[in-house]
Design a protein around this motif. Structure first.
Motif, PDB file in Angstrom:
ATOM      1  N   VAL A 230      28.378  41.281  70.121  1.00  0.00           N
ATOM      2  CA  VAL A 230      28.351  41.815  71.422  1.00  0.00           C
ATOM      3  C   VAL A 230      29.586  41.490  71.994  1.00  0.00           C
ATOM      4  N   SER A 231      30.309  40.072  71.962  1.00  0.00           N
ATOM      5  CA  SER A 231      31.594  39.701  72.338  1.00  0.00           C
ATOM      6  C   SER A 231      32.619  40.720  71.700  1.00  0.00           C
ATOM      7  N   ASN A 232      32.405  41.039  70.503  1.00  0.00           N
ATOM      8  CA  ASN A 232      33.201  41.797  69.658  1.00  0.00           C
ATOM      9  C   ASN A 232      33.187  43.313  70.319  1.00  0.00           C
ATOM     10  N   ALA A 233      32.030  43.862  70.825  1.00  0.00           N
ATOM     11  CA  ALA A 233      31.842  45.166  71.189  1.00  0.00           C
ATOM     12  C   ALA A 233      32.157  45.395  72.695  1.00  0.00           C
ATOM     13  N   GLN A 234      32.058  44.420  73.457  1.00  0.00           N
ATOM     14  CA  GLN A 234      32.073  44.278  74.986  1.00  0.00           C
ATOM     15  C   GLN A 234      33.616  44.765  75.471  1.00  0.00           C
ATOM     16  N   PRO A 235      34.611  44.473  74.913  1.00  0.00           N
ATOM     17  CA  PRO A 235      36.004  44.916  75.366  1.00  0.00           C
ATOM     18  C   PRO A 235      36.300  46.260  75.233  1.00  0.00           C
ATOM     19  N   HIS A 236      35.597  47.002  74.468  1.00  0.00           N
ATOM     20  CA  HIS A 236      35.854  48.364  74.166  1.00  0.00           C
ATOM     21  C   HIS A 236      34.960  49.415  74.761  1.00  0.00           C
ATOM     22  N   CYS A 237      34.099  49.008  75.836  1.00  0.00           N
ATOM     23  CA  CYS A 237      32.970  49.508  76.675  1.00  0.00           C
ATOM     24  C   CYS A 237      33.845  50.532  77.606  1.00  0.00           C
ATOM     25  N   ASN A 238      33.280  51.767  77.914  1.00  0.00           N
ATOM     26  CA  ASN A 238      33.788  52.685  78.899  1.00  0.00           C
ATOM     27  C   ASN A 238      35.276  53.059  78.565  1.00  0.00           C
ATOM     28  N   LYS A 239      35.406  53.431  77.432  1.00  0.00           N
ATOM     29  CA  LYS A 239      37.019  53.881  77.114  1.00  0.00           C
ATOM     30  C   LYS A 239      36.934  55.049  76.692  1.00  0.00           C
ATOM     31  N   LYS A 240      38.099  55.879  76.912  1.00  0.00           N
ATOM     32  CA  LYS A 240      38.151  57.325  76.644  1.00  0.00           C
ATOM     33  C   LYS A 240      38.166  57.493  75.039  1.00  0.00           C
ATOM     34  N   TYR A 241      38.816  56.531  74.421  1.00  0.00           N
ATOM     35  CA  TYR A 241      39.182  56.690  72.948  1.00  0.00           C
ATOM     36  C   TYR A 241      38.892  55.449  72.221  1.00  0.00           C
ATOM     37  N   LEU A 242      38.001  55.553  71.236  1.00  0.00           N
ATOM     38  CA  LEU A 242      37.649  54.359  70.064  1.00  0.00           C
ATOM     39  C   LEU A 242      38.101  54.861  68.862  1.00  0.00           C
ATOM     40  N   LEU A 243      38.755  53.895  68.190  1.00  0.00           N
ATOM     41  CA  LEU A 243      39.297  53.933  66.728  1.00  0.00           C
ATOM     42  C   LEU A 243      38.730  52.849  65.934  1.00  0.00           C
ATOM     43  N   ASN A 244      37.860  53.052  64.920  1.00  0.00           N
ATOM     44  CA  ASN A 244      37.552  52.222  64.140  1.00  0.00           C
ATOM     45  C   ASN A 244      38.114  52.102  62.568  1.00  0.00           C
ATOM     46  N   MET A 245      38.454  51.218  62.055  1.00  0.00           N
ATOM     47  CA  MET A 245      38.915  51.087  60.939  1.00  0.00           C
ATOM     48  C   MET A 245      38.143  49.833  59.736  1.00  0.00           C
ATOM     49  N   ASP A 246      38.143  50.082  58.643  1.00  0.00           N
ATOM     50  CA  ASP A 246      37.403  49.038  57.736  1.00  0.00           C
ATOM     51  C   ASP A 246      38.281  48.678  56.625  1.00  0.00           C
ATOM     52  N   ILE A 247      38.550  47.373  56.486  1.00  0.00           N
ATOM     53  CA  ILE A 247      39.366  46.874  55.401  1.00  0.00           C
ATOM     54  C   ILE A 247      38.448  47.150  53.990  1.00  0.00           C
ATOM     55  N   LYS A 248      39.011  47.414  52.983  1.00  0.00           N
ATOM     56  CA  LYS A 248      38.267  47.646  51.736  1.00  0.00           C
ATOM     57  C   LYS A 248      38.401  46.647  51.030  1.00  0.00           C
ATOM     58  N   ASP A 249      36.958  46.260  50.435  1.00  0.00           N
ATOM     59  CA  ASP A 249      36.872  45.034  49.628  1.00  0.00           C
ATOM     60  C   ASP A 249      37.397  43.860  50.147  1.00  0.00           C
ATOM     61  N   PHE A 250      36.988  43.503  51.421  1.00  0.00           N
ATOM     62  CA  PHE A 250      37.612  42.419  52.218  1.00  0.00           C
ATOM     63  C   PHE A 250      37.909  41.108  51.572  1.00  0.00           C
ATOM     64  N   PHE A 251      36.814  40.541  51.275  1.00  0.00           N
ATOM     65  CA  PHE A 251      37.000  39.138  50.643  1.00  0.00           C
ATOM     66  C   PHE A 251      37.387  39.464  49.148  1.00  0.00           C
ATOM     67  N   PRO A 252      36.872  40.067  48.214  1.00  0.00           N
ATOM     68  CA  PRO A 252      37.494  39.973  47.181  1.00  0.00           C
ATOM     69  C   PRO A 252      39.071  40.473  46.918  1.00  0.00           C
ATOM     70  N   SER A 253      39.542  40.830  48.262  1.00  0.00           N
ATOM     71  CA  SER A 253      40.991  41.306  48.120  1.00  0.00           C
ATOM     72  C   SER A 253      41.889  40.326  48.680  1.00  0.00           C
ATOM     73  N   ILE A 254      41.151  38.983  49.038  1.00  0.00           N
ATOM     74  CA  ILE A 254      41.987  38.053  49.293  1.00  0.00           C
ATOM     75  C   ILE A 254      42.299  37.149  48.263  1.00  0.00           C
ATOM     76  N   THR A 255      43.287  36.724  47.870  1.00  0.00           N
ATOM     77  CA  THR A 255      43.462  35.977  46.741  1.00  0.00           C
ATOM     78  C   THR A 255      43.772  34.296  46.946  1.00  0.00           C
ATOM     79  N   ALA A 256      43.582  33.523  46.035  1.00  0.00           N
ATOM     80  CA  ALA A 256      43.660  32.093  46.106  1.00  0.00           C
ATOM     81  C   ALA A 256      45.151  31.804  46.715  1.00  0.00           C
ATOM     82  N   LYS A 257      46.131  32.724  46.149  1.00  0.00           N
ATOM     83  CA  LYS A 257      47.493  32.511  46.402  1.00  0.00           C
ATOM     84  C   LYS A 257      47.659  32.633  47.927  1.00  0.00           C
ATOM     85  N   GLN A 258      47.108  33.612  48.727  1.00  0.00           N
ATOM     86  CA  GLN A 258      47.226  33.740  49.876  1.00  0.00           C
ATOM     87  C   GLN A 258      46.508  32.939  50.713  1.00  0.00           C
ATOM     88  N   VAL A 259      45.381  32.323  50.363  1.00  0.00           N
ATOM     89  CA  VAL A 259      44.787  31.231  51.078  1.00  0.00           C
ATOM     90  C   VAL A 259      45.729  30.092  51.018  1.00  0.00           C
TER      91      VAL A 259
END
Length: 350
Positions: free
Chosen positions: A120-149
């Motif tokens: 809910v807190s994630n959605a709240q800031p986007h209320c009543n806006k003329k334009y909304l853009l959603n993106m999704d990171i592909k294979d989010f967890f598996p794409s993060i490596t031990a080296k990056q951590v």
């Protein structure tokens, strides 16, 4: 009046103490330098720690997605899971004091001591806006490596020692990547994404765009048209941090269409999708008219009444109703009507 003020003062004192303890916990963890300090803080046997680092045990299984495909889950065995839960508590404390405002998923709240995964807190800031853009990171967890951590933990603002960063990276990854199913994966992903979040946040402020991230879901909204050049620049930032985007989930919607952020409708105010409401209303109607056994069988698509789990059905409906209350508010008329029907049907069962 004096009694009320006294209670308020006590609560304020408890909150301040809890926040102070959380801050001290974060700093104590961040200042660890050597493995023996890490083991002492988490009360770990050296042999057990080395075993889980060198031979981690995970159970692999799949769960269905809404799209109909399967999500691969890697769940640690109980011994490793216990260590990861303890480690997660310290990582959460350390991250909390550097967390950008745009992050809303998988963050502990030191005021309540509970984990916050609040869509809910994630959605709240986007209320009543003329334009909304959603993106999704592909294979989010598996794409993060031990080296990056490791590199994220050793970088600003955490500045952890190489030895501690290596231990955490090894404990939190499997086959050199974050496993979907480990208690530490959400917080480690937030830590790795910290600089990306800040860069996107700064970019969006300059372009009068509201930005939030909930795990792999990135949402951008504005009352000004979000130009292709701006979108390309945001994509470039994301790609620059080693992530790929799922183009199938790329959505740019105007206020004339249905605008959805992490499953919630945000055209005017945060709301539950009408389809969800219709479905819940139909289930409660079936329960009222047919009885719990037949309603449960219909809900689960079962043909044998003896195999129907009534308690699971009741828990699921209670959860669905509670979700409506969480989103619309506990004083919402629709939520209260659902609650009334639920308890009426529950009493008739007895």
């Amino acid at each position: 009046m004096k009694q009320w003020w006294f209670c308020f003062s006590i609560m304020e004192e408890i909150v301040c103490k809890r926040k102070k303890d959380y801050s001290q916990k974060a700093e104590r963890f961040r200042l660890l330098k050597y493995p023996y300090q890490f083991r002492s803080l988490l009360r770990l046997n050296p042999l057990i720690l080395n075993y889980h680092i060198n031979k981690p045990i995970y159970f692999n299984f799949q769960i269905p997605k809404k799209s109909g495909s399967k999500r691969n889950i890697l769940s640690p065995n109980e011994s490793l899971k216990k260590i990861q839960v303890s480690l997660n508590n310290y990582l959460q404390a350390m991250y909390y004091y550097t967390k950008p405002k745009c992050v809303h998923g998988f963050v502990y709240n030191p005021y309540s001591g509970q984990q916050k995964t609040y869509i809910v807190s994630n959605a709240q800031p986007h209320c009543n806006k003329k334009y909304l853009l959603n993106m999704d990171i592909k294979d989010f967890f598996p794409s993060i490596t031990a080296k990056q951590v490791k590199e994220a933990l050793m970088s600003e603002p955490f500045n952890m020692s190489n030895e501690i960063a290596v231990i955490i990276a090894l404990l939190g990854t499997y086959k050199k990547a974050l496993p979907t199913g480990a208690p530490t994966s959400p917080i480690l992903s937030n830590i790795v994404c910290l600089n990306m979040d800040k860069e996107l946040e700064e970019f969006c402020v300059k372009h009068e765009i509201t930005f939030t991230r909930y795990a792999d879901d990135l949402s951008f909204s504005s009352n000004n048209r979000i130009e292709n050049e701006t979108i390309s620049a945001m994509k470039e930032i994301i790609h620059g941090f080693g992530f790929s985007l799922n183009e199938k989930k790329f959505r740019l919607v105007t206020s004339k269409g249905k605008q959805v952020v992490t499953g919630l409708v945000v055209n005017k105010k945060v709301n539950v999708d009408r389809k969800y409401i219709r479905n819940l209303r139909a289930i409660l109607y079936s329960w009222e008219k047919m009885g719990v056994e037949l309603a449960a069988a219909k809900h689960f698509g079962a043909t044998d009444l003896a195999s129907v789990n009534i308690h699971k059905f009741i828990r699921r409906i209670a959860g669905k109703i509670e979700f409506v209350g969480q989103v619309r508010g506990r004083d919402d008329g629709l939520y209260l009507r659902f609650i009334y029907k639920f308890h009426t049907s529950l009493r008739s069962k007895d």
